[in-house]
Design a protein around this motif. Structure first.
Motif, PDB file in Angstrom:
ATOM      1  N   GLN A  92      39.608  33.050  38.049  1.00 56.62           N
ATOM      2  CA  GLN A  92      38.877  34.259  37.706  1.00 56.62           C
ATOM      3  C   GLN A  92      38.164  34.040  36.375  1.00 56.62           C
ATOM      4  OE1 GLN A  92      40.900  37.941  36.327  1.00 56.62           O
ATOM      5  NE2 GLN A  92      39.973  38.951  38.079  1.00 56.62           N
ATOM      6  N   ASP A 105      35.796  37.049  40.649  1.00 55.51           N
ATOM      7  CA  ASP A 105      36.974  36.609  41.381  1.00 55.51           C
ATOM      8  C   ASP A 105      36.506  35.577  42.397  1.00 55.51           C
ATOM      9  OD1 ASP A 105      39.073  36.374  43.354  1.00 55.51           O
ATOM     10  OD2 ASP A 105      39.955  38.158  42.452  1.00 55.51           O
ATOM     11  N   LYS A 106      36.874  34.316  42.174  1.00 55.46           N
ATOM     12  CA  LYS A 106      36.360  33.247  43.013  1.00 55.46           C
ATOM     13  C   LYS A 106      36.865  33.336  44.439  1.00 55.46           C
ATOM     14  CE  LYS A 106      35.697  28.235  43.204  1.00 55.46           C
ATOM     15  NZ  LYS A 106      35.927  26.943  42.517  1.00 55.46           N
TER      16      LYS A 106
END
Length: 219
Positions: A92, A105-106
């Protein structure tokens, strides 16, 4: 009678000098946290380093499985520019360009944006990333010596702050630890390491690049 007995055997000159030095040293240690921190703020326009973070349960709370610690890197430039990157246990990024805050947020490929505004003022981020005028938003005081660090306590002046107090542990002029106590009694403990002061930065160092296909939400 007790004072008379103490003065019957005066200290030798070297011992007296050592005793006086001890008193002076104790006084400087007590005052050093605030001095170290003010010096760090005054001489550090930007910095980068690494961190680990863990949550501490408040006393009297129900026992539960402790959350795993998180870790990552940080980069900041005053005022209000920073990149706080969590790499473990999940990825993140919290990034601010001085005007907007982006939270990426990946795993969800999701970006939340919000105006930085005055929200930074009395938040923990202001300690490292805000302006030099910290005493406008915080009441600063000495908090003693612990774990080899000199501690400084910062209490937000804003009544609506979600944090009750922030304590900062310093050594050799650098912050090495932060303890963030919120209004629910929870405490986050940060350990800072490999700090490099005033690294070389470019005009685009804090420009957020929107990930392809990301869902964007505005707050």
């Amino acid at each position: 009678m007790q004072f008379k007995m103490q003065f019957k055997m005066p200290l030798s000159k070297p011992a007296a000098l050592l005793a006086m030095a001890g008193v002076l040293l104790a006084g400087s240690v007590h005052a050093s946290a605030l001095e170290q921190f003010k010096s760090f703020v005054a001489t550090t326009k930007a910095a980068k380093g690494e961190f680990t973070q863990r949550q501490v349960k408040s006393e009297g709370s129900a026992k539960s499985k402790p959350t795993p610690p998180s870790s990552g890197t940080f980069l900041f430039a005053r005022p209000g520019k920073f990149i706080w990157t969590y790499t473990k246990p999940y990825e993140q990024v919290l990034q601010a360009d001085g005007e907007q805050l982006f939270i990426f947020d990946k795993d969800l490929n999701q970006v939340t944006t919000k105006k930085l505004g005055d929200a930074l003022g009395s938040s923990p981020a202001a300690i490292l990333f805000g302006s030099n005028d910290l005493e406008k938003s915080f009441t600063l005081s000495e908090a003693g010596t612990r774990d080899g660090l000199e501690w400084l306590k910062a209490v937000p002046k804003a009544k609506d702050s979600s944090f009750e107090q922030i304590t900062i542990g310093l050594r050799n002029g650098l912050p090495e630890a932060m303890e963030l106590k919120d209004s629910f009694g929870q405490t986050s403990v940060l350990a800072l390491s490999k700090i490099e002061k005033n690294p070389a930065l470019t005009a685009t160092s804090f420009k957020f690049v929107m990930p392809k296909g990301a869902d964007v939400f505005k707050n």
